[in-house]
Design a protein around this motif. Sequence first.
Motif, PDB file in Angstrom:
ATOM      1  N   GLN A 199       0.818  -1.204   0.000  1.00  9.10           N
ATOM      2  CA  GLN A 199       0.000   0.000   0.000  1.00  9.10           C
ATOM      3  C   GLN A 199       0.857   1.262   0.000  1.00  9.10           C
ATOM      4  OE1 GLN A 199      -2.950  -1.502   3.197  1.00  9.10           O
ATOM      5  NE2 GLN A 199      -4.099   0.004   2.019  1.00  9.10           N
ATOM      6  N   ASP A 216     -14.958  -2.230   1.148  1.00  7.22           N
ATOM      7  CA  ASP A 216     -13.713  -2.067   0.401  1.00  7.22           C
ATOM      8  C   ASP A 216     -13.295  -3.394  -0.198  1.00  7.22           C
ATOM      9  OD1 ASP A 216     -11.480  -3.401   2.247  1.00  7.22           O
ATOM     10  OD2 ASP A 216     -12.792  -2.246   3.560  1.00  7.22           O
ATOM     11  N   SER A 217     -12.462  -3.312  -1.211  1.00  8.54           N
ATOM     12  CA  SER A 217     -11.937  -4.513  -1.837  1.00  8.54           C
ATOM     13  C   SER A 217     -10.918  -5.162  -0.905  1.00  8.54           C
ATOM     14  CB  SER A 217     -11.265  -4.174  -3.173  1.00  8.54           C
ATOM     15  OG  SER A 217     -10.583  -5.294  -3.696  1.00  8.54           O
ATOM     16  N   MET A 230      -4.863  -4.413  -5.606  1.00  4.53           N
ATOM     17  CA  MET A 230      -5.557  -3.264  -6.192  1.00  4.53           C
ATOM     18  C   MET A 230      -5.279  -1.981  -5.428  1.00  4.53           C
ATOM     19  SD  MET A 230      -9.315  -4.845  -7.109  1.00  4.53           S
ATOM     20  CE  MET A 230      -9.827  -3.273  -7.834  1.00  4.53           C
ATOM     21  N   GLY A 231      -4.538  -2.090  -4.334  1.00  3.90           N
ATOM     22  CA  GLY A 231      -4.350  -0.939  -3.478  1.00  3.90           C
ATOM     23  C   GLY A 231      -5.630  -0.674  -2.703  1.00  3.90           C
ATOM     24  N   THR A 232      -5.739   0.516  -2.144  1.00  6.02           N
ATOM     25  CA  THR A 232      -6.949   0.889  -1.434  1.00  6.02           C
ATOM     26  C   THR A 232      -8.038   1.174  -2.454  1.00  6.02           C
ATOM     27  OG1 THR A 232      -5.612   1.873   0.314  1.00  6.02           O
ATOM     28  CG2 THR A 232      -7.935   2.464   0.260  1.00  6.02           C
ATOM     29  N   SER A 233      -9.107   0.365  -2.436  1.00  2.00           N
ATOM     30  CA  SER A 233     -10.138   0.458  -3.464  1.00  2.00           C
ATOM     31  C   SER A 233     -11.493   0.084  -2.884  1.00  2.00           C
ATOM     32  CB  SER A 233      -9.789  -0.479  -4.630  1.00  2.00           C
ATOM     33  OG  SER A 233     -10.805  -0.487  -5.610  1.00  2.00           O
ATOM     34  N   SER A 278      -9.799   2.641  -8.038  1.00  2.93           N
ATOM     35  CA  SER A 278      -8.437   2.173  -8.271  1.00  2.93           C
ATOM     36  C   SER A 278      -7.843   2.840  -9.509  1.00  2.93           C
ATOM     37  CB  SER A 278      -8.425   0.650  -8.440  1.00  2.93           C
ATOM     38  OG  SER A 278      -9.318   0.247  -9.474  1.00  2.93           O
ATOM     39  N   CYS A 279      -8.722   3.316 -10.396  1.00  2.00           N
ATOM     40  CA  CYS A 279      -8.296   4.029 -11.598  1.00  2.00           C
ATOM     41  C   CYS A 279      -9.512   4.739 -12.186  1.00  2.00           C
ATOM     42  CB  CYS A 279      -7.684   3.075 -12.631  1.00  2.00           C
ATOM     43  SG  CYS A 279      -8.834   1.803 -13.214  1.00  2.00           S
TER      44      CYS A 279
END
Length: 470
Positions: free
Chosen positions: A75, A349-350, A355-358, A390-391
């Motif tokens: 992260q 949250d995922s 995916m990082g924080t998503s 995430s994007c």
Amino acid sequence: MSLDPATFETIVPSRHITFTLPNPLLHLNHFNASLLRVAVLDSPTAAGPAMIAAMLVPLYRESDWTFSTEPGHLQLLLSFPHLSRLVLIGNSPDSPLPTSYKPPLPANAVSETSVIEESLMPLLIALSPKEAFHRTGGGLPQIPFLSYEDEVIRSVVLEICVGDRVGEMLVEDVGLEMTNGDREFRRRLRFKRMPNLIQTQIRIHPDSLDFQELGTVELRLDNGILVHPYLTPMVAGLSVIASYLDNQIQSGFRPKALCLGVGGGALLSFLNAQLGFEVLGIEEDEAVLRIARKYFGLKDSESMHLCVGDGIQMIEKLGLGVPNGIDARTDDILDNVNGKFDAIMVDLDSSDAQMGTSAPPPEFVQKSILFAAKTLLSEHGVLIINVIPSCKRFYETLTDAFQDVFEELYEIDVADKENFVVIATVSQIQRVSGDAGNIFLSKLKSVISGSSYIDSIRVFSSATAAIDGG
């Protein structure tokens, strides 16, 4: 086992290597352990020129999951999207589990940063990929030191436990020194699988304001204010249907909210106590509910119902009207709720650290799930969801799906460079421009301390979407 220096000559996506070495820097005040712990993590999406950076693990926080685990390191790396490799250097932890820590030494007793960086540079050069040297024409690569700041200067660990679904979790009381110089105390819940993400936090009021005494003084929980950055905007989203909610209340009907994701229950407690909602909370892990009841003041009552289950699966089953689709206890709770919901609040949250924080999990964005959620809402109901994209493409996919299913779509930019709140309505809404005569809206503005987020709500348009980036 010795390390081959050639190991670090190339970037290998997602590779994570940790090792210790005798500490040659004990003469510097930042380092007090006989061994240094070094972690080298390569980006899972390494592309383009090789860029390497280093970070010193904050003193006394070496055993914090943020700095001692691979998910925490990942992260940190993903928060700098152009990095190919991150090297973390710190004292070797005394404990394999997070421990309480006190404020660091006064600033005048800490070694100059430049001395530390200069002392560590030979090690960092040895850990640099060959490509980093090529970029400088054979000269030494530029390796910046990144800083980590989160306002936390004191932590007292209350409990570390394991849930069947979320894994290891940590409850801690923290002392914060805010940017304006104020001091604040909070109780937090974090998961090891994504330690940099605070699952829940509430304000606490100790008898003493001495940071050193935190953990030994009496504390009072304060669920009357929302301190999580995105929770106030989520609650502000209810203003979109303020006229409907006010009519319901004036007609003697208590509004109902379905909350997917409970955590410590800050949002549920606020909706129930401050705005009079009957609340059904769905949490995937029984251990999380135990923590919420024990440490965060969440209480079952005739108007607060809690059940264990996968929120997305339960939405799908309930929306399809599957008989006895969950379990007997949950079916009883749903019978008690009796009717459709005026609001569905989604804070999921995922769990995929890659995916990082998503948020939310990608599976929630399926149209079948959104249609099922829509069937659970009243004619003038609203779905409010916290989104951490995430994007840019993820945000576009989410908003496209919502626009296909719901009548109107609104958004709030939380302005923390991470969160957005999306508000979807079942039917067309005639929003009220003022709170004259609207008791619910007046109450809402009162409990969220003003109308700034309410005023910032805007009709969603792909041409004016809040998120930028790739």
